[in-house]
Design a protein around this motif. Structure first.
Motif, PDB file in Angstrom:
ATOM      1  N   ASP A 132       0.792  -1.188  -0.036  1.00  0.00           N
ATOM      2  CA  ASP A 132       0.013   0.148  -0.078  1.00  0.00           C
ATOM      3  C   ASP A 132       0.730   1.156  -0.011  1.00  0.00           C
ATOM      4  N   ILE A 133       2.259   0.971   0.526  1.00  0.00           N
ATOM      5  CA  ILE A 133       3.068   2.312   0.411  1.00  0.00           C
ATOM      6  C   ILE A 133       3.323   2.721  -1.173  1.00  0.00           C
ATOM      7  N   ALA A 134       3.698   1.462  -1.749  1.00  0.00           N
ATOM      8  CA  ALA A 134       3.965   1.872  -3.026  1.00  0.00           C
ATOM      9  C   ALA A 134       2.669   2.359  -3.870  1.00  0.00           C
ATOM     10  N   LEU A 135       1.713   1.872  -3.550  1.00  0.00           N
ATOM     11  CA  LEU A 135       0.733   2.215  -4.253  1.00  0.00           C
ATOM     12  C   LEU A 135      -0.058   3.677  -3.858  1.00  0.00           C
ATOM     13  N   LYS A 136       0.030   4.162  -2.724  1.00  0.00           N
ATOM     14  CA  LYS A 136      -0.100   5.500  -2.317  1.00  0.00           C
ATOM     15  C   LYS A 136       0.708   6.394  -3.023  1.00  0.00           C
ATOM     16  N   SER A 137       1.865   5.950  -3.317  1.00  0.00           N
ATOM     17  CA  SER A 137       3.097   6.984  -3.956  1.00  0.00           C
ATOM     18  C   SER A 137       2.246   7.110  -5.284  1.00  0.00           C
ATOM     19  N   PHE A 138       1.752   6.192  -6.046  1.00  0.00           N
ATOM     20  CA  PHE A 138       1.540   6.118  -7.298  1.00  0.00           C
ATOM     21  C   PHE A 138       0.013   7.121  -7.248  1.00  0.00           C
ATOM     22  N   MET A 139      -0.804   6.869  -6.232  1.00  0.00           N
ATOM     23  CA  MET A 139      -1.935   7.665  -6.078  1.00  0.00           C
ATOM     24  C   MET A 139      -1.409   9.325  -5.932  1.00  0.00           C
ATOM     25  N   LEU A 140      -0.718   9.474  -4.823  1.00  0.00           N
ATOM     26  CA  LEU A 140      -0.394  10.911  -4.388  1.00  0.00           C
ATOM     27  C   LEU A 140       0.458  11.679  -5.620  1.00  0.00           C
ATOM     28  N   SER A 141       0.956  10.825  -6.394  1.00  0.00           N
ATOM     29  CA  SER A 141       1.834  11.658  -7.603  1.00  0.00           C
ATOM     30  C   SER A 141       1.005  11.683  -8.592  1.00  0.00           C
ATOM     31  N   GLN A 142       1.232  13.009  -9.243  1.00  0.00           N
ATOM     32  CA  GLN A 142       0.673  13.276 -10.526  1.00  0.00           C
ATOM     33  C   GLN A 142       1.232  12.598 -11.627  1.00  0.00           C
ATOM     34  N   ASP A 143       2.388  11.963 -11.338  1.00  0.00           N
ATOM     35  CA  ASP A 143       3.377  11.274 -12.600  1.00  0.00           C
ATOM     36  C   ASP A 143       3.031   9.993 -12.617  1.00  0.00           C
ATOM     37  N   SER A 144       1.716   9.505 -12.833  1.00  0.00           N
ATOM     38  CA  SER A 144       1.243   8.444 -13.285  1.00  0.00           C
ATOM     39  C   SER A 144      -0.249   8.326 -13.953  1.00  0.00           C
ATOM     40  N   GLU A 145      -0.734   7.338 -14.503  1.00  0.00           N
ATOM     41  CA  GLU A 145      -1.930   7.319 -15.323  1.00  0.00           C
ATOM     42  C   GLU A 145      -3.036   6.745 -14.410  1.00  0.00           C
ATOM     43  N   LEU A 146      -2.450   6.268 -13.150  1.00  0.00           N
ATOM     44  CA  LEU A 146      -3.395   5.539 -11.954  1.00  0.00           C
ATOM     45  C   LEU A 146      -4.799   6.329 -11.761  1.00  0.00           C
ATOM     46  N   ARG A 147      -4.577   7.582 -11.791  1.00  0.00           N
ATOM     47  CA  ARG A 147      -5.846   8.346 -11.421  1.00  0.00           C
ATOM     48  C   ARG A 147      -6.457   8.254 -12.597  1.00  0.00           C
ATOM     49  N   LYS A 148      -6.324   8.422 -13.827  1.00  0.00           N
ATOM     50  CA  LYS A 148      -7.081   8.356 -14.922  1.00  0.00           C
ATOM     51  C   LYS A 148      -7.713   7.042 -15.087  1.00  0.00           C
ATOM     52  N   LEU A 149      -6.971   5.812 -14.590  1.00  0.00           N
ATOM     53  CA  LEU A 149      -7.357   4.659 -14.883  1.00  0.00           C
ATOM     54  C   LEU A 149      -8.594   4.300 -13.804  1.00  0.00           C
ATOM     55  N   LEU A 150      -8.648   5.046 -12.750  1.00  0.00           N
ATOM     56  CA  LEU A 150      -9.876   4.902 -11.819  1.00  0.00           C
ATOM     57  C   LEU A 150     -11.050   5.895 -11.804  1.00  0.00           C
ATOM     58  N   GLU A 151     -10.515   6.979 -13.004  1.00  0.00           N
ATOM     59  CA  GLU A 151     -11.588   7.882 -13.218  1.00  0.00           C
ATOM     60  C   GLU A 151     -11.834   8.791 -12.147  1.00  0.00           C
ATOM     61  N   LEU A 152     -10.666   9.207 -11.634  1.00  0.00           N
ATOM     62  CA  LEU A 152     -10.774  10.176 -10.399  1.00  0.00           C
ATOM     63  C   LEU A 152     -10.593  11.456 -10.928  1.00  0.00           C
TER      64      LEU A 152
END
Length: 306
Positions: free
Chosen positions: A18-38
């Motif tokens: 979860d620490i790694a995944l939070k880093s993806f979420m908290l950063s704007q430097d990945s597509e994860l937010r878009k993939l989750l439609e946030l």
């Protein structure tokens, strides 16, 4: 040596997933937010402690309050936990219990089970019907509008191996090479990147020999990485000792070393010494080398080997 860092993450009792995944979420430097439609609102790790000491993973504060919870195991209690989180979020963000913004919860499954169904909404009990969003991380890759492997954002390369159900060996190795090249060229920007990829390998339970090849490419001392060093507490340290001791014990037993007192003694070693022993054993190329390494280390550590 290289395989130890992967085994340490894989066997750790207090996971860093979860620490790694939070880093993806908290950063704007990945597509994860878009993939989750946030939405593009501010994301933060919410310090909203639950009744048993847990805290919610990530909150995106925008027109609505988005709560994203990552889960690696399919457990029965998770729907109840999501209900608890809903109440905690409502209490945190409401004003005199007049909540004008919607609370939208999304449970993101990041594990590797074929059919994780215990956590699927809705929760129904007595007169309660409670729902939340559900996503399996492995199904999100198909939604991407870009080729994650060709993205200029390094986090997206790691998402490429996390967001698909089937990932060819060639893709894993390509990601490792891209991460290595980036870390070599941008040392000041890459402290955590290799560890994130090791975590991705653990999440997908990558097996040897591919895992060994990946680890050989990704030499990294996990506890020297700032984002993970802070997460190592006494409970986790004990978990790491047990995990590494178990891996070493299993390896030795498969190679004919079955004395119970030897295996009991392994669990009493400090982490640094069990690490040394594991490295020596894994580096042995034949039975004689293994016996010699084992005898030398155990004598050094005060165990009578015969």
């Amino acid at each position: 040596m290289h395989s130890f860092t992967y085994d340490e993450i894989l066997k750790s009792k207090k996971s860093k997933y979860d620490i790694a995944l939070k880093s993806f979420m908290l950063s704007q430097d990945s597509e994860l937010r878009k993939l989750l439609e946030l939405p593009a609102g501010t994301a933060f790790a919410a310090e909203i402690t639950g009744y048993d000491g847990r805290a919610v993973d990530t909150v995106v504060d925008g027109p609505a309050v988005y709560h994203i919870e990552f889960q690696t195991k399919d457990i029965d209690e998770m729907p109840w936990r999501m209900l608890e989180y809903y109440w905690l979020l409502f209490r945190q963000f409401s004003l005199d219990f007049k909540m004008e913004r919607e609370i939208i919860q999304i449970l993101v499954y990041v594990g590797s089970d074929d059919d994780p169904t215990k956590m699927l909404p809705p929760l129904r009990k007595d007169r309660i019907t409670f729902g939340y969003g559900w996503r399996d991380l492995r199904d999100l890759g198909e939604r991407s509008s870009i080729d994650l492997l060709r993205s200029p954002k390094p986090f997206d390369w790691i998402l490429r191996v996390l967001c698909y159900r089937k990932v060819p060996e060639s893709v894993w190795l390509k990601v490792a090479q891209k991460v290595n090249d980036f870390c070599e060229a941008e040392r000041h920007k890459s402290q955590n990147l290799k560890v994130h990829l090791l975590v991705a390998m653990a999440l997908r339970k990558l097996e040897y020999p591919l895992a060994r090849r990946m680890c050989d490419m990704l030499e990294v001392d996990m506890k020297s990485v700032p984002a993970f060093k802070e997460a190592v507490d006494d409970a986790e340290y004990n978990g790491l000792v047990k995990g590494v001791a178990h891996a070493t014990s299993t390896y030795l037993e498969k190679h004919g070393y079955k004395k119970p007192e030897l295996h009991r003694w392994l669990y009493q070693l400090p982490l640094e010494r069990i690490q040394e022993l594991m490295n020596e054993c894994f580096d042995a190329t034949n039975r004689d080398e293994l016996s010699s390494a084992l005898r030398s280390k155990l004598n050094e550590f005060g165990f009578s080997f015969s």
